[in-house]
Design an enzyme around this catalytic site. Structure first.
Site, PDB file in Angstrom:
ATOM      1  N   CYS A  92      39.560  43.142 110.564  1.00  0.00           N
ATOM      2  CA  CYS A  92      39.496  43.100 108.644  1.00  0.00           C
ATOM      3  C   CYS A  92      40.578  43.995 108.238  1.00  0.00           C
ATOM      4  O   CYS A  92      40.747  45.719 108.821  1.00  0.00           O
ATOM      5  CB  CYS A  92      38.462  42.711 108.701  1.00  0.00           C
ATOM      6  SG  CYS A  92      38.054  43.072 106.485  1.00  0.00           S
ATOM      7  N   HIS A 134      36.479  34.285 109.229  1.00  0.00           N
ATOM      8  CA  HIS A 134      35.858  35.257 108.873  1.00  0.00           C
ATOM      9  C   HIS A 134      35.994  35.630 107.059  1.00  0.00           C
ATOM     10  O   HIS A 134      35.442  36.529 106.632  1.00  0.00           O
ATOM     11  CB  HIS A 134      37.517  35.573 109.278  1.00  0.00           C
ATOM     12  CG  HIS A 134      37.324  36.968 109.083  1.00  0.00           C
ATOM     13  ND1 HIS A 134      36.748  38.422 110.199  1.00  0.00           N
ATOM     14  CD2 HIS A 134      37.453  38.045 107.940  1.00  0.00           C
ATOM     15  CE1 HIS A 134      37.597  39.441 109.477  1.00  0.00           C
ATOM     16  NE2 HIS A 134      37.794  39.631 108.404  1.00  0.00           N
ATOM     17  N   GLU A 135      37.032  35.183 106.473  1.00  0.00           N
ATOM     18  CA  GLU A 135      37.567  34.839 105.095  1.00  0.00           C
ATOM     19  C   GLU A 135      36.357  34.682 103.864  1.00  0.00           C
ATOM     20  O   GLU A 135      36.095  34.691 103.370  1.00  0.00           O
ATOM     21  CB  GLU A 135      38.429  33.959 104.320  1.00  0.00           C
ATOM     22  CG  GLU A 135      40.294  35.438 105.137  1.00  0.00           C
ATOM     23  CD  GLU A 135      39.888  36.775 105.411  1.00  0.00           C
ATOM     24  OE1 GLU A 135      39.627  37.138 104.156  1.00  0.00           O
ATOM     25  OE2 GLU A 135      40.623  36.842 106.304  1.00  0.00           O
ATOM     26  N   HIS A 138      33.608  36.749 103.623  1.00  0.00           N
ATOM     27  CA  HIS A 138      33.913  38.255 102.533  1.00  0.00           C
ATOM     28  C   HIS A 138      33.172  37.258 101.195  1.00  0.00           C
ATOM     29  O   HIS A 138      33.226  37.765 100.755  1.00  0.00           O
ATOM     30  CB  HIS A 138      34.858  38.164 102.295  1.00  0.00           C
ATOM     31  CG  HIS A 138      35.579  39.090 103.473  1.00  0.00           C
ATOM     32  ND1 HIS A 138      35.001  40.750 103.345  1.00  0.00           N
ATOM     33  CD2 HIS A 138      37.035  39.283 104.123  1.00  0.00           C
ATOM     34  CE1 HIS A 138      35.980  40.936 104.663  1.00  0.00           C
ATOM     35  NE2 HIS A 138      36.757  40.231 105.345  1.00  0.00           N
TER      36      HIS A 138
END
Length: 168
Positions: A92, A134-135, A138
Site C-alpha cells: 500500500c 483494498h481501495e 480505504h
C-alpha cells in the site's frame, strides 16, 4: 495536474470514512487526474481519495505495466460472488515498504460511476478483485494492516513511526 501528498499509516486521517460523490463535475475530474498522476509517480497500481486526504468515494487504478488501462471508480460498491478466498501479498502506498498476505473473496461484482458520472458494473477476479476491495477498504477507513495480527500491525506501526521521526 498535481502530485498530491499521500498520507502514511498510522495517520488518523486514513481512518476517515469517505462521503459519496453527489455530482461528477470538473472538480471531481481534476481530482481523478491528480490522483492518477500521484499514483503513477509513487509508483502504485491503485489509489483511494482518502489516501490523499480527500474524503470522497473516488478510486483510481491501473494494473497494466505501461499505464494503458486507467480505471476510475466513483462511489464504488462491491459484492462478493463466491465464498472462495484468494490470498495475495498486498502492499500500500500508505504503508510504504511493507507487504503482507491478505485473504479476500476471489470474485466480486463492482458497481461504480465512471469519470463522466455514468454508472457501470463489472465482474472482477484475481488482482482486479483484490485491488478494488483494498481501495474500497480505504474509503471505509480500513487498511490492509487491519487484517493482520495485532503483533504484526504494531510492528509495522512502530517501524513507520521511527522512519517518520528520523525524517522530521
Amino acid at each position: 495536474m498535481a502530485i498530491l501528498n499521500i498520507l502514511e499509516f498510522p495517520d488518523p486521517r486514513l481512518r476517515t470514512i469517505a462521503k459519496p460523490v453527489d455530482v461528477v463535475d470538473d472538480g471531481i475530474r481534476q481530482l481523478v487526474d491528480d490522483m492518477f498522476e500521484t499514483m503513477y509517480e509513487a509508483p502504485g497500481i491503485g489509489l483511494a481519495a482518502t489516501q490523499v486526504n480527500v474524503h470522497k468515494r473516488v478510486v483510481v487504478m491501473d494494473l497494466s505495466e505501461d499505464r494503458s488501462e486507467p480505471r476510475v471508480f466513483i462511489n464504488p460498491e462491491f459484492e462478493p460472488l463466491t465464498d472462495q478466498m484468494d490470498q495475495y501479498q498486498e502492499g500500500c502506498l500508505s504503508v510504504p515498504g511493507f507487504y503482507e498476505n491478505v485473504d479476500r473473496p476471489q470474485k466480486v461484482r463492482i458497481k461504480a460511476l465512471d469519470r463522466d458520472g455514468k454508472p457501470y458494473e463489472l465482474i472482477a477476479e484475481g488482482l482486479l478483485a483484490v485491488c478494488i476491495q483494498h481501495e474500497c477498504d480505504h474509503l471505509n477507513g480500513k487498511l490492509f494492516v487491519d487484517y493482520l495480527s495485532s503483533l504484526k500491525r504494531d510492528r509495522i506501526k512502530k517501524k513507520l513511526e521511527k522512519i517518520h521521526r528520523q525524517q522530521a
